[in-house]
Design a protein around this motif. Structure first.
Motif, PDB file in Angstrom:
ATOM      1  N   GLN A 512      83.372  98.938  62.601  1.00  0.00           N
ATOM      2  CA  GLN A 512      83.205 100.637  62.711  1.00  0.00           C
ATOM      3  C   GLN A 512      81.940 100.756  63.290  1.00  0.00           C
ATOM      4  N   PHE A 513      81.839 101.636  65.054  1.00  0.00           N
ATOM      5  CA  PHE A 513      80.481 101.799  64.851  1.00  0.00           C
ATOM      6  C   PHE A 513      79.973 103.457  64.186  1.00  0.00           C
ATOM      7  N   GLU A 514      79.663 102.940  63.943  1.00  0.00           N
ATOM      8  CA  GLU A 514      78.115 104.210  62.506  1.00  0.00           C
ATOM      9  C   GLU A 514      78.486 105.477  63.642  1.00  0.00           C
ATOM     10  N   ARG A 515      79.399 106.476  62.318  1.00  0.00           N
ATOM     11  CA  ARG A 515      79.697 107.906  63.053  1.00  0.00           C
ATOM     12  C   ARG A 515      80.232 108.247  63.941  1.00  0.00           C
ATOM     13  N   GLU A 516      81.151 106.766  64.799  1.00  0.00           N
ATOM     14  CA  GLU A 516      81.677 107.333  65.983  1.00  0.00           C
ATOM     15  C   GLU A 516      82.689 106.842  65.504  1.00  0.00           C
ATOM     16  N   GLY A 517      83.528 105.751  64.598  1.00  0.00           N
ATOM     17  CA  GLY A 517      85.187 105.049  64.505  1.00  0.00           C
ATOM     18  C   GLY A 517      84.718 104.476  64.542  1.00  0.00           C
ATOM     19  N   TYR A 518      86.725 103.329  64.858  1.00  0.00           N
ATOM     20  CA  TYR A 518      86.528 102.168  65.133  1.00  0.00           C
ATOM     21  C   TYR A 518      86.880 102.041  66.731  1.00  0.00           C
ATOM     22  N   PHE A 519      86.304 100.282  66.722  1.00  0.00           N
ATOM     23  CA  PHE A 519      86.265  99.584  68.429  1.00  0.00           C
ATOM     24  C   PHE A 519      87.133  98.347  67.856  1.00  0.00           C
ATOM     25  N   PHE A 520      87.101  97.922  69.686  1.00  0.00           N
ATOM     26  CA  PHE A 520      88.077  96.996  70.002  1.00  0.00           C
ATOM     27  C   PHE A 520      87.202  96.103  70.325  1.00  0.00           C
ATOM     28  N   ALA A 521      87.100  94.521  71.124  1.00  0.00           N
ATOM     29  CA  ALA A 521      86.575  94.539  72.128  1.00  0.00           C
ATOM     30  C   ALA A 521      87.919  94.292  72.372  1.00  0.00           C
ATOM     31  N   ASP A 522      88.087  94.286  73.682  1.00  0.00           N
ATOM     32  CA  ASP A 522      88.742  94.421  74.505  1.00  0.00           C
ATOM     33  C   ASP A 522      89.160  93.084  74.796  1.00  0.00           C
ATOM     34  N   PRO A 523      90.590  93.193  74.501  1.00  0.00           N
ATOM     35  CA  PRO A 523      90.536  91.644  74.395  1.00  0.00           C
ATOM     36  C   PRO A 523      90.746  90.703  76.157  1.00  0.00           C
ATOM     37  N   VAL A 524      91.325  91.897  76.705  1.00  0.00           N
ATOM     38  CA  VAL A 524      90.994  90.958  78.625  1.00  0.00           C
ATOM     39  C   VAL A 524      89.692  90.867  78.959  1.00  0.00           C
ATOM     40  N   ASP A 525      89.521  92.563  78.908  1.00  0.00           N
ATOM     41  CA  ASP A 525      88.080  92.838  79.722  1.00  0.00           C
ATOM     42  C   ASP A 525      86.870  92.290  79.411  1.00  0.00           C
ATOM     43  N   TYR A 526      86.961  92.008  78.020  1.00  0.00           N
ATOM     44  CA  TYR A 526      85.446  92.038  77.914  1.00  0.00           C
ATOM     45  C   TYR A 526      84.463  90.402  77.650  1.00  0.00           C
TER      46      TYR A 526
END
Ligand code: ATP
Ligand code: MG
Length: 753
Positions: A512-526
């Protein structure tokens, strides 16, 4: 097992009880002509779920009878999707194309019986001869061909002696049947095309209606579950099996309502159009309603399964609100993922009275999440905050940093603005601020009141990241096609800044990025050199709020995210709401997300306050009201509900006293929604009282242990992961009524005896 027994499970149970079948065998039969979507997920959950629940098995069958559209890459995608959702098919993947020889034999048999014939009308004539719903059709003159002639033609069709469309094989049933599907339906057609598995071996391919029932029969399927549009095909399904005399242990077809979701298209043809036309980056584009898309976006399998579970299985088609799917992932991640700070639109702040640097301790998880772990937050003189968190000329109710209003830097100090630096065009380029040394989080003695806490990162150590913000792919509630695409469904932010621990420590892949929402490390491009994060979902259902504000649905919001936040307040809280929020997070110890939901909604807060007067269990009441009750109140007024606050309080009381489990409470709640009966009555009438008595639970455990000797052996060999299996089986056997804690203890005792 699902909390409610749906009509399909009722049928399966009856069939097992009556001895119609010894074991339930289902199948998931996709055509490998596209990636599976969320509708398929529902079908997967139903078919595999039922097989699991009743200790049967489920086949994965590629229904590959159409050589022109199918491909092995889709076979792989289907296998991936089923596995990712956590299901296992029985033995090897099955293929209808493997049954082509058997199906052909059955066709020959029908011809021999005089129940099928080769027709040579043109496609157009066939359509014309079929009649209409109000007029009977008429039979083709070719129906008079002799068995020998039919056999000869069929054989030559198979060998490839004819062109596409020259002949077809039809069942001979009834051209005036009221069910149009029974008017001498097509069984085989000529397709002089290579098949992705059988190559050029075949020149005729079976139609769905012919292939499906027979494939089910060949595999020993008992319950052939499909969607409602096949209702009229059922008669033909039965006719084929009956006519061929395949009566023993034969399958029966049952239909359920297909899943439709608003703002979403769910047809592989339309999804293919998006992929081929380059409107999305591929089948796994995070905006796609494909399982691969949700997976890449950061959805968890649990959230999708929970979603399928909560929408239930119905016999009438309806559209589910996409907000429900978003709720499912938010609900799942809320209790799982670390909270970290990322600044999407950085604005430099120089803290002029700070010298040197330090590291602040910050927990990854809020207090109400039962997980441990923390990181060090570097802090020094130069930091970045989000541009939106400073306002030089704030509107009323703006609670963040202004020239006159201090703000707290989350996990750090309170700062106030001393000077605003601008460039030649008047854009703000920097803030000069001062911090209060005695305001450090957790040891604040400054006495300064602030109205919110904002995220920030330390300039010297922050890492640059790419953030991809997704909005709905379609801007229209009931999208038809390309014209309804939302032009702003993807926004890429190249220069966001994130605290270093996210990249160096990697406490998780979802955050959870505080106050922004939920995020996921992109499994392809990260990569660590170029980190990329996908926005999974916002913290709140901002979309619904916008709809309420009277904007037409067609207008895609330019900046959908960040409308309502926990600490922030683009829609600011009124003073009364703020007072409630403070009381809820303070005195009543609610977590800020729940408190925010309740405080901002007058209906919910008044319902909550009333319930509290009956039973003082603030956290449990808040949870059920902010979730279950809130869902009901979305479209109704309090006065329209069949249940009242006192009954919800009574329900929570039963949980608190251990009379029922939380799981059963949800079932009781659904019943209250429908019937308005008192929870105690429902619990009594349905016998839902929680079972905590070891004398009742132990025999069930013994039975589970006796039935699963292999797993017991594996457990004793050290596969302790199987512990959960045993607990699950026991809970399932009691229909979720057993007290999980007691079951855990007893299973542990038994297994380690
Ligand atoms: P589409 O219409 O999206 O192209 P389909 O029905 O042609 O899908 P199949 O591959 O034939 O796709 O479907 C495999 C199984 O999934 C079938 O049993 C079908 O009934 C089921 N299914 C497909 N779409 C849905 C849906 N929206 N909801 C529930 N089940 C579905
Ligand atoms: Mg289909």
């Amino acid at each position: 097992m699902s909390e409610h027994k749906d009509f399909l499970r009722t049928i399966v149970e009856e069939d097992l009880k009556s001895g119609k079948y010894k074991e339930v065998v289902t199948r998931f039969p996709p055509e490998p002509n596209g990636f599976p979507h969320i509708g398929h997920a529902k079908s997967i959950c139903i078919n595999f779920g039922i097989a699991n629940d009743y200790h049967g098995h489920c086949n994965l069958r590629m229904d590959d009878t159409n050589p022109t559209t199918e491909d092995t890459k889709y076979v792989e995608a289907l296998k991936d999707a089923v596995e990712w959702l956590g299901f296992r098919w029985d033995a090897d993947v099955r293929y209808t194309s493997d049954y082509f020889p058997n199906l052909y034999e059955y066709a020959v048999q029908l011809v021999r019986m005089g129940k099928a014939y080769v027709d040579s009308l043109t496609e157009e004539e066939i359509r014309e001869y079929r009649g209409t719903v109000t007029e009977p059709g008429r039979r083709s003159k070719y129906a008079e061909r002799s068995v020998e002639e039919n056999l000869d033609l069929l054989e030559r069709m198979k060998k490839g002696e004819f062109k596409d469309g020259e002949h077809i094989l039809r069942a001979k049933i009834d051209m005036s049947a009221s069910n149009m599907k029974m008017r001498d339906p097509l069984l085989y057609r000529i397709r002089n095309t290579d098949h992705y598995r059988t190559g050029d071996e075949w020149h005729i391919y079976p139609m769905y209606d012919f292939a499906h029932c027979l494939s089910d029969y060949i595999e020993g399927i008992t319950h052939s579950i499909c969607t409602l549009e096949f209702e009229n095909n059922r008669e033909l399904y039965d006719w084929i099996l009956d006519t061929l005399g395949l009566k023993v242990d034969r399958p029966y077809q049952h239909e359920f309502a297909r899943l439709g979701i608003n703002y979403t298209v769910m047809s592989k043809r339309k999804l293919l159009e998006l992929v081929n036309g380059g409107y999305v980056s591929g089948w796994d584009d995070p905006r796609m309603p494909t399982i691969a898309g949700y997976r890449r976006r950061g959805y968890t399998p649990e959230s999708i399964i929970n979603f399928c579970d909560t929408i239930g299985i119905a016999k009438a088609n309806s559209t589910v609100d996409v907000a429900q799917l978003e709720f499912a992932i938010r609900d799942d991640l809320n209790t799982k993922v670390p909270r970290v700070m990322c600044v999407l639109d950085p604005l430099k702040v120089t803290i002029v009275n700070y010298e040197g640097s330090e590291e602040l301790d910050a927990s990854y998880y809020p207090e109400d999440v039962p997980k441990e772990g923390s990181r060090k937050l570097p802090f020094s003189r130069e930091i970045y905050i989000d541009r939106e968190d400073f306002s030089e000329h704030p509107p009323a109710g703006y609670y963040r940093l202004t020239p006159d209003q201090p703000v707290r830097l989350k996990h750090a100090y309170i700062i106030s603005c001393k000077e605003v630096i601008k460039d030649a065009e008047g854009n703000i380029t920097e803030i000069k601020a001062e911090y209060y040394p005695d305001s450090k989080s957790g040891m604040d003695t400054s006495g300064i009141k602030v109205k919110s806490a904002i995220q920030w990162v330390d300039a010297a150590t922050a890492k640059k990241v790419e953030v991809r913000l997704y909005d709905r792919l379609y801007r229209n509630e009931m999208p038809e096609g390309l014209e309804d695409l939302n032009p702003n469904s993807l926004k890429v932010i190249e220069g966001a800044l994130i605290e270093p621990a996210v990249i160096t420590e990697k406490p998780d892949v979802r955050f959870q990025f505080e106050r922004e929402g939920y995020f996921f490390a992109d499994p392809v491009d990260y990569t660590d050199a170029h980190p990329v994060f996908n926005k999974i979902v916002g913290l709140k259902d901002s979309w619904a709020k916008k709809q309420d504000s009277g904007k037409p649905a067609q207008i895609a919001p330019a900046k959908p995210e960040k409308k309502v936040q926990i600490d922030g307040e683009v829609a600011p809280m009124s003073e009364a709401q703020q007072a409630l929020f403070d009381r809820y997070t303070g005195e009543l110890k609610l977590n800020s997300e729940v408190a925010n939901t309740l405080a901002r909604d007058a209906k919910l807060s008044s319902f909550y306050e009333e319930a509290l007067t009956t039973h003082s269990s603030p956290v449990a009441l808040a949870n059920i009201i902010a979730n279950e009750v809130a869902r009901e109140l979305k479209e109704q007024e309090i006065s329209e509900l069949k249940f009242n606050a006192a009954q919800i309080a009574a329900l929570v009381k039963m949980i608190d006293e251990g009379t029922i489990s939380t799981k059963i409470a949800k079932q009781v709640f659904e019943e209250m929604v429908q019937s308005g009966e008192a929870p105690s009555q429902i619990v009594e009438a349905k016998g839902l009282v929680q079972i905590s008595d070891p004398a009742q639970i132990n025999p069930i455990i013994d039975e589970v242990i006796a039935k699963n000797p292999d797993n017991v052996a594996k457990y004793k060999d050290g596969n302790t992961k199987l512990f959960g299996f045993f607990v699950g089986q026991v809970l399932k056997a009691t229909g979720g009524k057993a007290n999980p804690q007691v079951v855990n203890e007893l299973v542990e005792q038994k297994l380690n005896q």
